[in-house]
Scaffold this motif. Structure first.
Motif, PDB file in Angstrom:
ATOM      1  N   VAL A 194     -12.321-109.129  64.284  1.00 64.08           N
ATOM      2  CA  VAL A 194     -12.755-109.792  65.516  1.00 64.08           C
ATOM      3  C   VAL A 194     -12.544-108.818  66.602  1.00 64.08           C
ATOM      4  O   VAL A 194     -11.375-108.026  66.464  1.00 64.08           O
ATOM      5  N   HIS A 195     -13.352-108.836  67.575  1.00 62.56           N
ATOM      6  CA  HIS A 195     -13.104-107.837  68.667  1.00 62.56           C
ATOM      7  C   HIS A 195     -12.134-108.454  69.970  1.00 62.56           C
ATOM      8  O   HIS A 195     -11.493-107.573  70.600  1.00 62.56           O
ATOM      9  N   LYS A 211      -7.331-106.062  71.052  1.00 59.72           N
ATOM     10  CA  LYS A 211      -6.195-105.000  70.454  1.00 59.72           C
ATOM     11  C   LYS A 211      -6.207-104.136  71.985  1.00 59.72           C
ATOM     12  O   LYS A 211      -4.940-103.187  72.055  1.00 59.72           O
ATOM     13  N   GLU A 212      -6.943-104.038  72.827  1.00 56.12           N
ATOM     14  CA  GLU A 212      -6.693-103.264  74.138  1.00 56.12           C
ATOM     15  C   GLU A 212      -5.978-103.993  75.475  1.00 56.12           C
ATOM     16  O   GLU A 212      -5.373-103.534  76.118  1.00 56.12           O
ATOM     17  N   LYS A 213      -6.333-105.324  75.192  1.00 59.73           N
ATOM     18  CA  LYS A 213      -5.685-106.097  76.366  1.00 59.73           C
ATOM     19  C   LYS A 213      -4.854-107.231  75.800  1.00 59.73           C
ATOM     20  O   LYS A 213      -5.472-107.996  74.991  1.00 59.73           O
ATOM     21  N   HIS A 214      -3.702-107.621  76.212  1.00 61.03           N
ATOM     22  CA  HIS A 214      -2.717-108.587  75.764  1.00 61.03           C
ATOM     23  C   HIS A 214      -2.809-108.649  74.235  1.00 61.03           C
ATOM     24  O   HIS A 214      -2.999-109.641  73.446  1.00 61.03           O
ATOM     25  N   ALA A 215      -2.470-107.406  73.560  1.00 55.10           N
ATOM     26  CA  ALA A 215      -2.872-107.339  72.342  1.00 55.10           C
ATOM     27  C   ALA A 215      -1.763-108.129  71.608  1.00 55.10           C
ATOM     28  O   ALA A 215      -2.085-108.570  70.387  1.00 55.10           O
TER      29      ALA A 215
END
Ligand code: FAD
Length: 534
Positions: A194-195, A211-215
């Motif tokens: 899932v991206h 994974k980059e934003k609100h990980a």
């Protein structure tokens, strides 16, 4: 927001002689009338349907919600959750995908069940399955079925990589567990594929996370059992789609040979590495009834082989094992039929199955992935689908799978009456799982096994008998010191969740995330993990 006549009548009747909790819930949600375009239903048929599931276990039928909410967009869900969160007595809210849970996990006793399917029923729902060919991903609504994801992507010669055995499950439902099948050894479970997600948290906040934003929310929601938010969109990576599949089943007379071969096939090293795109396996403790039920369940082993299979089973002491593999070819991918045939040749030479017990089919990619649906239709026609399903699915470390086989397949289940359902056994590589996510899996060894005892209680007394056997299996593992983790877990008390499922470190993190994203424990109470006040 529509209240039709029946609903109004039921609502008034409910208000005239209410239980305290359902009255207050209905009062609370009535204020949504001016702010959302979702529909609320309180009639008995709707609430009864929302409190049953695939498990069909009578004990969950009592878990009726006060209402069912039919959102037309994610903002409707956010408004509902904000209403509960702002209330002096926050009411439970649970997303319901298809209700394929087996223990009432998608129910919201005394609260509101969100019928996720209604998100896809609005007039213009085309955006709920949007493929980006250049980006190689699909944005799929949380309510979408994986079978529809498959067809939407194949139009572009693309496909997701990781699947479940059965495709008529929702994207949000499987991502709230893990989503496993025979591709997981290579690509990881669906949660590892899932991206990005859109999630509505327990406080009604709409958050896009990755994974980059609100990980932290991203990791919490994946495998999160619906505890941290309702997934309304998932961005799933795609790869080039094959057209066809060589689908192989090989019979084994013992567990050690089967598991040894499975492990060679899922390894990234050695002569068999990379030959198969899919590896599963099963145990036939009851091959007689498999043969007897062939018309409804399996046409894989042609009739002509019955006597030979029976002879092998006798030789093996009554328990047979089956390795199932699949190799993809053709289509937009670059694997040719000749390449796959070569791989099969190597595999059939190297593996340690009972010689002569090789069964190969060539089917389309869609037929292969959607294979369980055919069995579903036959079982439905025979009245054998809507029956109780006391499933038990366990993860256990590789080093104990043979102890488990000896005690369970050759012990607890050995001299049983008809099994009425498959028993799956297959390994996965731990490195393809993400320990930061909420899903729980054995962490010690590089390879772990899933064992799925997927039975249907079709005759009188079956349900009780199977539940007792499930308890016996759990006790056997405890006594033998086999560390098992339940998949699609069910525990009756918070203490059991903490100690038996999560263990100290994971439990602390789970609780912290719950406090952050759903502090009033509104979401997915049917899982029986949290209550409010706690
Ligand atoms: P539901 O049962 O409706 O919901 C399950 C849980 O997730 C509930 O707690 C619910 O509140 C929550 N939930 C639902 N939607 C959302 C959402 N959008 N956001 C947040 N929370 C949500 N699983 C596998 O991994 N591999 C398999 O091969 C496999 N095969 C199966 C075969 C059959 C015939 C069946 C019945 C189930 C199978 N499953 C398999 C199990 C399946 O993954 C779970 O039942 C899962 O819950 C999906 O079902 P659902 O969409 O109906 O969710």
């Amino acid at each position: 927001f529509v209240l039709n006549c029946t609903i109004k009548t039921t609502l008034l009747a409910t208000l005239a002689s209410p239980t305290t909790s359902s009255t207050s819930v209905i009062d609370e949600i009535r204020v949504l009338a001016d702010t959302t375009s979702g529909r609320i239903c309180t009639d008995a048929d709707a609430t009864a349907l929302a409190s049953t599931d695939f498990g069909g276990n009578v004990s969950v039928v009592g878990a009726r919600p006060a209402a069912v909410f039919y959102p037309s967009c994610p903002a409707d869900i956010a408004a509902l959750l904000r209403a509960s969160s702002a209330s002096a007595s926050p009411f439970p809210v649970s997303a319901r995908g298809c209700g394929h849970s087996t223990r009432g996990q998608a129910t919201a006793p005394g609260g509101v069940v969100v019928d996720m399917a209604s998100l896809g029923r609005v007039a213009d729902s085309s955006g709920r399955l949007a493929v980006s060919v250049d980006g190689r991903y699909i944005d799929a609504g949380g309510e979408q079925l994986w079978v529809d994801v498959l067809h939407a992507t194949l139009v572009h010669g693309l496909t997701p990589r990781s699947w479940t055995d059965y495709l008529h499950l929702t994207v949000g439902g499987t991502l709230s567990n893990a989503g496993i099948s025979g591709q997981a050894f290579r690509h990881g479970p669906q949660i590892s594929n899932v991206h990005e997600l859109d999630v509505v948290t327990g406080t009604g906040e709409m958050v896009t996370c990755s994974k980059e934003k609100h990980a932290d929310l991203f990791d919490a929601a994946l495998g999160g059992l619906g505890q941290f938010g309702i997934i309304t969109r998932a961005r799933i990576p795609l790869t080039l789609a094959p057209a066809r599949v060589r689908w192989v089943r090989l019979l084994y007379a013992n567990a050690a040979a089967l598991t040894g071969d499975q492990e060679r096939l899922i390894s990234e090293h050695g002569a068999l590495a990379g030959l198969m795109d899919y590896v599963e396996g099963s145990v036939l403790t009851d091959y007689q009834s498999l043969i007897a039920s062939r018309p409804s369940l399996s046409s894989f082993f042609p009739d002509a082989n019955d006597a030979r299979v029976a002879a092998l089973a006798n030789e093996a002491g009554g328990v047979l094992y089956c390795l199932e593999g699949a190799a993809y070819y053709g289509g937009a991918g670059d694997t040719s039929a000749a390449h796959v045939d070569k791989a099969l040749e190597v595999m059939l030479r190297e593996l340690r199955y009972a010689r002569g017990y090789t069964f190969v089919q060539d089917v389309s990619y869609v037929e292969f992935l959607d294979r369980v649906h055919g069995a579903e239709l036959k079982l439905r026609a025979a009245g054998l689908w809507d029956v109780p399903h006391p499933w038990l699915i366990l993860f256990l470390p590789r080093s104990r799978i043979l102890d488990f086989a000896a005690g369970v397949f050759h012990g607890v289940l050995r001299h049983d009456r008809a099994m009425h359902g498959p028993v799956l056994v297959y390994p996965m590589n731990r490195g393809k799982w993400d320990g930061g996510m909420s899903a729980v899996f054995p962490g010690e060894e590089e390879v772990f096994y899933t064992v799925g005892i997927l039975r249907s209680a079709v005759a009188d007394g079956d349900l009780r008998h199977m539940e007792e056997q499930n308890s016996e299996i759990t006790r056997f593992c405890e006594n033998a010191g086999i560390p098992c983790t339940q998949y699609l877990p069910y525990y009756a008390t918070q203490a059991e969740w903490a100690a038996r499922h999560f263990g100290p470190g994971r439990w602390d993190r789970f609780v912290q995330r719950k406090r952050k994203y759903d502090p009033k424990a509104i979401l997915s109470r049917g899982q029986r993990i949290f209550s409010y006040p706690s």
